[in-house]
Design an enzyme around this catalytic site. Sequence first.
Site, PDB file in Angstrom:
ATOM      1  N   CYS A   1       0.832  -1.202   0.000  1.00 24.70           N
ATOM      2  CA  CYS A   1       0.000   0.000   0.000  1.00 24.70           C
ATOM      3  C   CYS A   1       0.870   1.257   0.000  1.00 24.70           C
ATOM      4  O   CYS A   1       1.579   1.513  -0.959  1.00 24.70           O
ATOM      5  CB  CYS A   1      -0.980  -0.029   1.170  1.00 24.70           C
ATOM      6  SG  CYS A   1      -2.392   1.076   0.938  1.00 24.70           S
TER       7      CYS A   1
ATOM      8  N   HIS B   1      -3.759  -5.260   1.020  1.00 24.04           N
ATOM      9  CA  HIS B   1      -3.607  -5.657   2.421  1.00 24.04           C
ATOM     10  C   HIS B   1      -4.036  -7.113   2.560  1.00 24.04           C
ATOM     11  O   HIS B   1      -4.877  -7.606   1.807  1.00 24.04           O
ATOM     12  CB  HIS B   1      -4.479  -4.785   3.322  1.00 24.04           C
ATOM     13  CG  HIS B   1      -4.064  -3.352   3.360  1.00 24.04           C
ATOM     14  ND1 HIS B   1      -2.909  -2.943   3.969  1.00 24.04           N
ATOM     15  CD2 HIS B   1      -4.647  -2.238   2.852  1.00 24.04           C
ATOM     16  CE1 HIS B   1      -2.798  -1.618   3.845  1.00 24.04           C
ATOM     17  NE2 HIS B   1      -3.838  -1.179   3.174  1.00 24.04           N
TER      18      HIS B   1
END
Length: 491
Positions: free
Chosen positions: A335, A434
Amino acid sequence: MSFRPIMFVGTCSDAGKSIINTAFCRIFKQDGFHPAPFKAQNMSLNSYSTPDGLEIGRAQAVQAEACGIPPESDMNPVLLKPTNEQSSQVVLNGKPVGNMSAKEYFMANNKAELFNQAYAAYERLHARYSPIVLEGAGSISEINLRKRDITNMRMALRTGAATYLVADIDRGGVFASVYGSIALLPEEEKKLIKGIIINKFRGDISLFDEGRKILHELTGVPVVGVIPYFRDIYIEEEDSVSLESKNTRAGSDKINVAIVLLKRLSNFTDFSVLERDERFHTYYTNNVEEIGKADIIILPGTKNTIADLQNIKANGIADAIIRAHKDGKKVIGICGGYQMLGARIEDPDRIEGETTSIPGLGILPLITVMEPEKVTRQSRFQFRNHPDTCRGYEIHMGKTTLLDGSTASSLNRLEDGREDGYLLNDKCWGSYLHGILDNDVVLNELAEGLTQATPTTFNYTDFKNQQYDKLAEHVRACVDLQYIYSTLKTK
């Protein structure tokens, strides 16, 4: 059977409300009921994407898992995600609605509209599940904030919840904190407190028998449970305070995995599975020397990519990561960390602050442009064309594209045909996903070349379910469950 809601509130932050809440979610499920968790307002950088692409605090996603139901935004209608020391992004009903300073948010008014929105979310849950297991936030006795509170006793009153006060005996001062917390409540709120739960007790519980009596005499409220401190039950934590108790140094006999300890680190539960895998020694650090000892360096997610990138450049961590990459260490970005590994990050609309452009670490040939629209969705994908179907979720702002003239090399192919991430080589990649490490194929690839251990087939989902059952058994044995059920009966 229909129950009134139950609520767990605390004498302080980190008293263990979330864990107790999770335990009762599982207990009610085991007993044949259909519970659901609820927390009106949460402040956390550790969030989760629901199946319908909305964002909630990670704790409510964990509690939903303990209930055996999918997470949804009604379980956490207001989520505050700190962007810096002074302000937070406000997520309402799963979608960001803007940034506000702490003063703007907490002091502007009594938050009537937010409270009504939160209660409406509760009502929608209450129509489908029973009992609703509510969680408070921090201390119930911040009397200067009572009129603006939407999470603790104001919500308990509105829902008519049977309320239980959780106190952390491990930090000391339990008598003063319990007595003071109840004494500071108005009479109508005191009447809702049905019991006291003493949490994190070390030693022989019978030694607290006199303490039970004293607290009952002082407050008029019975102590309905004393929960022993435990280390052998693993439940994913939401509060970044828990990072303080995690490893901070490299080990010697396993694969050393350094998670860069960013100031605004988010979704640290991405690395929970690494802590359970016997092949890895996982530690969190912002120390240049400890970065140098790692076999694998992971740049994690962050709520403010540019500010954290500036910080790791200033403290020498950025240079340490670049050196490690050149020395053949494995370097992974997830991310915000994936964005940092690129050539440049641009923020023309000043979404994250006043800096409109900053060079990245230059390891991956990518440019990220911050955009106002936040991406939140769950995804199924194939990792590096491996046939197994993997699972993960996205929560990010910004669009990442190739530098002009660079060769495309996506890491993941998503089920809907999109591509994710960038694969530089076997030792370096980045992804927006994630939870990517929760998949066996990814963990085995991460360990490849660094250990002779047999690739694992560790089922993290099964492991978590076993832990929820262990937690429920642990708490069930230590509370007066018959009394607690009696307080939930509707007239």
